[in-house]
Write a protein that holds these residues in place. Sequence first.
Motif, PDB file in Angstrom:
ATOM      1  N   GLY A 146       0.817  -1.216   0.000  1.00 16.40           N
ATOM      2  CA  GLY A 146       0.000   0.000   0.000  1.00 16.40           C
ATOM      3  C   GLY A 146       0.841   1.252   0.000  1.00 16.40           C
ATOM      4  N   ALA A 147       1.887   1.269   0.832  1.00 18.34           N
ATOM      5  CA  ALA A 147       2.767   2.436   0.915  1.00 18.34           C
ATOM      6  C   ALA A 147       3.520   2.647  -0.392  1.00 18.34           C
ATOM      7  CB  ALA A 147       3.744   2.268   2.071  1.00 18.34           C
ATOM      8  N   CYS A 148       3.996   1.580  -1.010  1.00 18.81           N
ATOM      9  CA  CYS A 148       4.747   1.707  -2.273  1.00 18.81           C
ATOM     10  C   CYS A 148       3.847   2.196  -3.407  1.00 18.81           C
ATOM     11  CB  CYS A 148       5.398   0.373  -2.636  1.00 18.81           C
ATOM     12  SG  CYS A 148       6.789  -0.064  -1.567  1.00 18.81           S
ATOM     13  N   LEU A 149       2.606   1.720  -3.442  1.00 23.03           N
ATOM     14  CA  LEU A 149       1.661   2.217  -4.444  1.00 23.03           C
ATOM     15  C   LEU A 149       1.363   3.692  -4.213  1.00 23.03           C
ATOM     16  CD1 LEU A 149      -0.813  -0.811  -4.530  1.00 23.03           C
ATOM     17  CD2 LEU A 149       0.579  -0.029  -6.466  1.00 23.03           C
ATOM     18  N   ALA A 150       1.234   4.083  -2.939  1.00 21.94           N
ATOM     19  CA  ALA A 150       0.949   5.479  -2.601  1.00 21.94           C
ATOM     20  C   ALA A 150       2.114   6.384  -2.987  1.00 21.94           C
ATOM     21  CB  ALA A 150       0.648   5.608  -1.113  1.00 21.94           C
ATOM     22  N   VAL A 151       3.333   5.935  -2.694  1.00 19.44           N
ATOM     23  CA  VAL A 151       4.525   6.713  -3.051  1.00 19.44           C
ATOM     24  C   VAL A 151       4.642   6.855  -4.571  1.00 19.44           C
ATOM     25  CG1 VAL A 151       7.065   6.674  -3.031  1.00 19.44           C
ATOM     26  CG2 VAL A 151       5.787   6.214  -0.924  1.00 19.44           C
ATOM     27  N   ALA A 152       4.134   5.834  -5.298  1.00 17.88           N
ATOM     28  CA  ALA A 152       4.149   5.878  -6.767  1.00 17.88           C
ATOM     29  C   ALA A 152       3.035   6.758  -7.330  1.00 17.88           C
ATOM     30  CB  ALA A 152       4.029   4.464  -7.332  1.00 17.88           C
ATOM     31  N   GLY A 153       2.245   7.369  -6.442  1.00 15.61           N
ATOM     32  CA  GLY A 153       1.221   8.312  -6.895  1.00 15.61           C
ATOM     33  C   GLY A 153      -0.181   7.747  -6.983  1.00 15.61           C
ATOM     34  N   LYS A 154      -0.356   6.498  -6.579  1.00 17.20           N
ATOM     35  CA  LYS A 154      -1.694   5.888  -6.587  1.00 17.20           C
ATOM     36  C   LYS A 154      -2.410   6.191  -5.273  1.00 17.20           C
ATOM     37  CE  LYS A 154      -1.136   4.097 -10.615  1.00 17.20           C
ATOM     38  NZ  LYS A 154      -1.896   4.646 -11.752  1.00 17.20           N
ATOM     39  N   LYS A 155      -3.711   6.399  -5.359  1.00 18.33           N
ATOM     40  CA  LYS A 155      -4.496   6.657  -4.152  1.00 18.33           C
ATOM     41  C   LYS A 155      -4.946   5.308  -3.603  1.00 18.33           C
ATOM     42  CE  LYS A 155      -7.929   9.962  -2.471  1.00 18.33           C
ATOM     43  NZ  LYS A 155      -7.241  10.027  -1.195  1.00 18.33           N
ATOM     44  N   VAL A 156      -4.580   5.047  -2.340  1.00 21.67           N
ATOM     45  CA  VAL A 156      -4.752   3.715  -1.759  1.00 21.67           C
ATOM     46  C   VAL A 156      -5.533   3.799  -0.446  1.00 21.67           C
ATOM     47  CG1 VAL A 156      -3.561   1.658  -0.888  1.00 21.67           C
ATOM     48  CG2 VAL A 156      -2.556   2.966  -2.771  1.00 21.67           C
ATOM     49  N   ASP A 188      -7.518   4.242  -6.257  1.00 23.44           N
ATOM     50  CA  ASP A 188      -7.027   3.358  -7.317  1.00 23.44           C
ATOM     51  C   ASP A 188      -7.006   1.916  -6.830  1.00 23.44           C
ATOM     52  OD1 ASP A 188      -6.298   5.385  -9.362  1.00 23.44           O
ATOM     53  OD2 ASP A 188      -4.897   6.067  -7.818  1.00 23.44           O
ATOM     54  N   TYR A 189      -6.595   1.738  -5.581  1.00 21.32           N
ATOM     55  CA  TYR A 189      -6.528   0.398  -4.996  1.00 21.32           C
ATOM     56  C   TYR A 189      -7.071   0.430  -3.568  1.00 21.32           C
ATOM     57  CZ  TYR A 189      -3.390  -0.860  -8.831  1.00 21.32           C
ATOM     58  OH  TYR A 189      -2.856  -1.096 -10.072  1.00 21.32           O
ATOM     59  N   VAL A 190      -7.874  -0.583  -3.243  1.00 17.90           N
ATOM     60  CA  VAL A 190      -8.289  -0.831  -1.869  1.00 17.90           C
ATOM     61  C   VAL A 190      -7.693  -2.178  -1.483  1.00 17.90           C
ATOM     62  CG1 VAL A 190     -10.218  -1.185  -0.276  1.00 17.90           C
ATOM     63  CG2 VAL A 190     -10.445   0.450  -2.184  1.00 17.90           C
ATOM     64  N   LEU A 191      -6.820  -2.189  -0.477  1.00 13.79           N
ATOM     65  CA  LEU A 191      -6.152  -3.417  -0.036  1.00 13.79           C
ATOM     66  C   LEU A 191      -6.742  -3.842   1.306  1.00 13.79           C
ATOM     67  CD1 LEU A 191      -2.408  -2.516  -0.785  1.00 13.79           C
ATOM     68  CD2 LEU A 191      -4.085  -3.579  -2.321  1.00 13.79           C
ATOM     69  N   ILE A 192      -7.221  -5.082   1.383  1.00 15.10           N
ATOM     70  CA  ILE A 192      -7.809  -5.600   2.623  1.00 15.10           C
ATOM     71  C   ILE A 192      -6.845  -6.602   3.249  1.00 15.10           C
ATOM     72  CG2 ILE A 192      -9.791  -6.718   3.693  1.00 15.10           C
ATOM     73  CD1 ILE A 192     -11.455  -5.999   1.244  1.00 15.10           C
ATOM     74  N   LEU A 241       7.284  -5.051  -6.509  1.00 15.43           N
ATOM     75  CA  LEU A 241       5.962  -5.692  -6.491  1.00 15.43           C
ATOM     76  C   LEU A 241       4.880  -4.697  -6.896  1.00 15.43           C
ATOM     77  CD1 LEU A 241       4.089  -8.091  -5.824  1.00 15.43           C
ATOM     78  CD2 LEU A 241       4.032  -7.250  -3.453  1.00 15.43           C
ATOM     79  N   ALA A 242       4.961  -3.475  -6.382  1.00  8.44           N
ATOM     80  CA  ALA A 242       3.975  -2.446  -6.739  1.00  8.44           C
ATOM     81  C   ALA A 242       3.995  -2.182  -8.243  1.00  8.44           C
ATOM     82  CB  ALA A 242       4.256  -1.158  -5.961  1.00  8.44           C
ATOM     83  N   LYS A 243       5.184  -2.124  -8.814  1.00  3.10           N
ATOM     84  CA  LYS A 243       5.309  -1.914 -10.267  1.00  3.10           C
ATOM     85  C   LYS A 243       4.721  -3.095 -11.034  1.00  3.10           C
ATOM     86  CE  LYS A 243       9.486   0.984 -10.131  1.00  3.10           C
ATOM     87  NZ  LYS A 243      10.953   1.015 -10.404  1.00  3.10           N
ATOM     88  N   GLU A 244       5.040  -4.312 -10.593  1.00  2.21           N
ATOM     89  CA  GLU A 244       4.549  -5.506 -11.286  1.00  2.21           C
ATOM     90  C   GLU A 244       3.019  -5.589 -11.214  1.00  2.21           C
ATOM     91  OE1 GLU A 244       5.240 -10.365 -11.435  1.00  2.21           O
ATOM     92  OE2 GLU A 244       6.410  -9.154 -10.015  1.00  2.21           O
TER      93      GLU A 244
END
Length: 259
Positions: A24-34, A120-124, A245-248
């Motif tokens: 979640g943090a890596c996606l957020a740092v990449a600019g995605k709203k999580v 963009d992503y909801v992680l449970i 992993l976030a990129k993949e």
Amino acid sequence: MGKIIAIANQKGGVGKTTTAFNLGACLAVAGKKVLLVDADPQANATSGIGMQPEPTDASIYECLVDNYPAADAIKHSSIDNLDIICSRIDLVGAEVELMNRKDRERTLQHLLAPVKDEYDYVLIDCSPSLGVITINALTASDSVLIPVQAEYFALEGISQLLNTIRIIKSRLRPQLEIEGFLLTMYDARLRLANQIYEELRGHFGKMVFDTVIPRNIRLSESPSHGLPVILYDPDSRGAIAYVQLAKELQIRNRKKINN
């Protein structure tokens, strides 16, 4: 349109929570709203990103049991683009309280519906069980990411989880897919770890992520500081792996959209 991903495996200690808040943090740092939804009574995803909710704050428990609106329970973390619905130990009681409710398996699905498209992503982050709350998480999700520990009993229990996913697909959520299998706690020096990776590849092919999460002391230390590893030590092997992993994950989802 937000994608909801459950991170699940009923076997404990496989890196579910570590994956939930670090991905979640890596996606957020990449600019995605999580949005991170902590659906585990241990609340380790909550503390792992440095959140310490007050006793009066609404948590996932109030949302599930008292129909408290998700939008009002969402907290902003100290990380830009990363929000969370926190958990507390009283979530244990939600299993019993939901048991006799009509349509109880869809409680979380209904709860997240009004907010999912704001992300963009909801992680449970699921608990290490296949109880009512985990069933709720899977029913609410578009896909499930399955962490698998690189140890002897790694594949034990996966068949039970896959059977649960099949049942949910047939009865509750036909759209549910497997996002992928993620090998965690990987030590390339160990023959067994490599054997398990090859066995996973043999069984599940391209559903296995190319990224593997290594055993890494900085990854283990970061939750005690209330920080995801990308902020605690961005140059560590653990941080680099979760960034990859976030990129993949994003590349895989772009390909699905384009296809």
